[in-house]
Design a protein around this motif. Structure first.
Motif, PDB file in Angstrom:
ATOM      1  N   GLU A   1       0.858  -1.180   0.000  1.00  0.00           N
ATOM      2  CA  GLU A   1       0.000   0.000   0.000  1.00  0.00           C
ATOM      3  C   GLU A   1       0.895   1.231   0.000  1.00  0.00           C
ATOM      4  N   SER A   2       0.471   2.298  -0.663  1.00  0.00           N
ATOM      5  CA  SER A   2       1.232   3.548  -0.613  1.00  0.00           C
ATOM      6  C   SER A   2       0.341   4.658  -0.078  1.00  0.00           C
ATOM      7  N   ILE A   3       0.965   5.561   0.682  1.00  0.00           N
ATOM      8  CA  ILE A   3       0.282   6.715   1.268  1.00  0.00           C
ATOM      9  C   ILE A   3       1.229   7.906   1.126  1.00  0.00           C
ATOM     10  N   TYR A   4       0.789   9.066   1.561  1.00  0.00           N
ATOM     11  CA  TYR A   4       1.658  10.234   1.591  1.00  0.00           C
ATOM     12  C   TYR A   4       1.957  10.603   3.031  1.00  0.00           C
ATOM     13  N   ILE A   5       3.235  10.813   3.293  1.00  0.00           N
ATOM     14  CA  ILE A   5       3.711  11.372   4.555  1.00  0.00           C
ATOM     15  C   ILE A   5       4.226  12.750   4.167  1.00  0.00           C
ATOM     16  N   GLY A   6       3.452  13.787   4.457  1.00  0.00           N
ATOM     17  CA  GLY A   6       3.770  15.111   3.938  1.00  0.00           C
ATOM     18  C   GLY A   6       3.659  15.056   2.428  1.00  0.00           C
ATOM     19  N   ASN A   7       4.695  15.493   1.722  1.00  0.00           N
ATOM     20  CA  ASN A   7       4.724  15.446   0.255  1.00  0.00           C
ATOM     21  C   ASN A   7       5.444  14.210  -0.272  1.00  0.00           C
ATOM     22  N   ASN A   8       5.802  13.288   0.621  1.00  0.00           N
ATOM     23  CA  ASN A   8       6.601  12.131   0.244  1.00  0.00           C
ATOM     24  C   ASN A   8       5.749  10.869   0.218  1.00  0.00           C
ATOM     25  N   THR A   9       5.969  10.044  -0.795  1.00  0.00           N
ATOM     26  CA  THR A   9       5.272   8.767  -0.873  1.00  0.00           C
ATOM     27  C   THR A   9       5.891   7.803   0.123  1.00  0.00           C
ATOM     28  N   ALA A  10       5.055   7.145   0.902  1.00  0.00           N
ATOM     29  CA  ALA A  10       5.496   6.137   1.864  1.00  0.00           C
ATOM     30  C   ALA A  10       4.841   4.815   1.494  1.00  0.00           C
ATOM     31  N   TYR A  11       5.518   3.733   1.834  1.00  0.00           N
ATOM     32  CA  TYR A  11       5.028   2.400   1.496  1.00  0.00           C
ATOM     33  C   TYR A  11       4.807   1.593   2.770  1.00  0.00           C
TER      34      TYR A  11
ATOM     35  N   ILE B   1       6.501   0.921   7.710  1.00  0.00           N
ATOM     36  CA  ILE B   1       6.273   2.064   6.830  1.00  0.00           C
ATOM     37  C   ILE B   1       7.649   2.610   6.452  1.00  0.00           C
ATOM     38  N   THR B   2       7.889   2.795   5.157  1.00  0.00           N
ATOM     39  CA  THR B   2       9.178   3.278   4.668  1.00  0.00           C
ATOM     40  C   THR B   2       8.964   4.483   3.760  1.00  0.00           C
ATOM     41  N   TRP B   3       9.790   5.516   3.932  1.00  0.00           N
ATOM     42  CA  TRP B   3       9.698   6.708   3.104  1.00  0.00           C
ATOM     43  C   TRP B   3      11.046   7.411   3.087  1.00  0.00           C
ATOM     44  N   ILE B   4      11.209   8.372   2.168  1.00  0.00           N
ATOM     45  CA  ILE B   4      12.458   9.133   2.029  1.00  0.00           C
ATOM     46  C   ILE B   4      12.147  10.617   2.150  1.00  0.00           C
TER      47      ILE B   4
ATOM     48  N   PHE C   1       8.897   0.386  12.239  1.00  0.00           N
ATOM     49  CA  PHE C   1       8.391  -0.969  12.460  1.00  0.00           C
ATOM     50  C   PHE C   1       7.648  -1.033  13.779  1.00  0.00           C
ATOM     51  N   SER C   2       6.512  -1.734  13.820  1.00  0.00           N
ATOM     52  CA  SER C   2       5.818  -1.928  15.086  1.00  0.00           C
ATOM     53  C   SER C   2       4.659  -2.895  14.932  1.00  0.00           C
ATOM     54  N   THR C   3       4.179  -3.375  16.071  1.00  0.00           N
ATOM     55  CA  THR C   3       2.964  -4.181  16.113  1.00  0.00           C
ATOM     56  C   THR C   3       1.764  -3.300  16.455  1.00  0.00           C
ATOM     57  N   LEU C   4       1.994  -1.985  16.566  1.00  0.00           N
ATOM     58  CA  LEU C   4       0.896  -1.046  16.788  1.00  0.00           C
ATOM     59  C   LEU C   4      -0.032  -1.048  15.576  1.00  0.00           C
ATOM     60  N   PRO C   5      -1.274  -0.594  15.745  1.00  0.00           N
ATOM     61  CA  PRO C   5      -2.184  -0.489  14.594  1.00  0.00           C
ATOM     62  C   PRO C   5      -1.616   0.456  13.527  1.00  0.00           C
ATOM     63  N   GLU C   6      -1.951   0.172  12.276  1.00  0.00           N
ATOM     64  CA  GLU C   6      -1.431   0.942  11.145  1.00  0.00           C
ATOM     65  C   GLU C   6      -1.710   2.436  11.284  1.00  0.00           C
ATOM     66  N   ASP C   7      -2.910   2.815  11.720  1.00  0.00           N
ATOM     67  CA  ASP C   7      -3.229   4.245  11.838  1.00  0.00           C
ATOM     68  C   ASP C   7      -2.335   4.936  12.871  1.00  0.00           C
ATOM     69  N   SER C   8      -1.945   4.223  13.935  1.00  0.00           N
ATOM     70  CA  SER C   8      -1.030   4.793  14.926  1.00  0.00           C
ATOM     71  C   SER C   8       0.356   4.996  14.324  1.00  0.00           C
TER      72      SER C   8
ATOM     73  N   ILE D   1       1.053   5.506  11.174  1.00  0.00           N
ATOM     74  CA  ILE D   1       0.980   6.622  10.226  1.00  0.00           C
ATOM     75  C   ILE D   1       1.104   7.947  10.975  1.00  0.00           C
ATOM     76  N   LYS D   2       0.468   8.069  12.127  1.00  0.00           N
ATOM     77  CA  LYS D   2       0.577   9.298  12.928  1.00  0.00           C
ATOM     78  C   LYS D   2       2.011   9.513  13.402  1.00  0.00           C
ATOM     79  N   ILE D   3       2.682   8.438  13.811  1.00  0.00           N
ATOM     80  CA  ILE D   3       4.085   8.557  14.230  1.00  0.00           C
ATOM     81  C   ILE D   3       4.932   9.012  13.052  1.00  0.00           C
ATOM     82  N   ALA D   4       4.749   8.398  11.888  1.00  0.00           N
ATOM     83  CA  ALA D   4       5.511   8.778  10.696  1.00  0.00           C
ATOM     84  C   ALA D   4       5.265  10.242  10.330  1.00  0.00           C
ATOM     85  N   GLN D   5       4.030  10.684  10.418  1.00  0.00           N
ATOM     86  CA  GLN D   5       3.718  12.083  10.115  1.00  0.00           C
ATOM     87  C   GLN D   5       4.399  13.021  11.099  1.00  0.00           C
ATOM     88  N   SER D   6       4.514  12.631  12.350  1.00  0.00           N
ATOM     89  CA  SER D   6       5.166  13.492  13.332  1.00  0.00           C
ATOM     90  C   SER D   6       6.672  13.587  13.079  1.00  0.00           C
ATOM     91  N   ILE D   7       7.267  12.546  12.507  1.00  0.00           N
ATOM     92  CA  ILE D   7       8.698  12.575  12.159  1.00  0.00           C
ATOM     93  C   ILE D   7       8.927  13.509  10.991  1.00  0.00           C
TER      94      ILE D   7
END
Length: 92
Positions: A37-47, A63-66, A75-82, A84-90
């Protein structure tokens, strides 16, 4: 806290508490990104990719992005939506 990992030539941050744990790898060694699956983290595509441990049934999500020539992997066993929020905060 940042810890260098000589074997993987990356910076590894590991967070653990009684309710959650996750790991973030930051590397200048860029690899081809892919996922189911791909999403956007800011303006960057994340997988996003999920792997299930057949013995325990535990699902680990990655979740991996550049950003600015630095590759991040979360990496985590947390729910995907959690995650995504962590990735967005980074990204901020």
């Amino acid at each position: 806290m940042r810890i260098s990992d000589e074997n993987e030539k990356c910076v590894k941050l590991k967070y653990s508490s009684s309710s959650a744990d996750f790991e973030i790898l930051q590397s200048k060694s860029l690899s081809k990104l892919s996922g189911t699956e791909s999403i956007y983290i800011g303006n960057n595509t994340a997988y996003i990719d999920s792997m299930k441990d057949e013995k325990t049934g535990v699902i680990t999500t990655k979740i991996t992005w550049i950003i600015d020539d630095v590759q991040y992997s979360l990496f985590s066993t947390l729910p995907e939506d959690s995650l995504i929020k962590i990735a967005q905060s980074i990204n901020n």
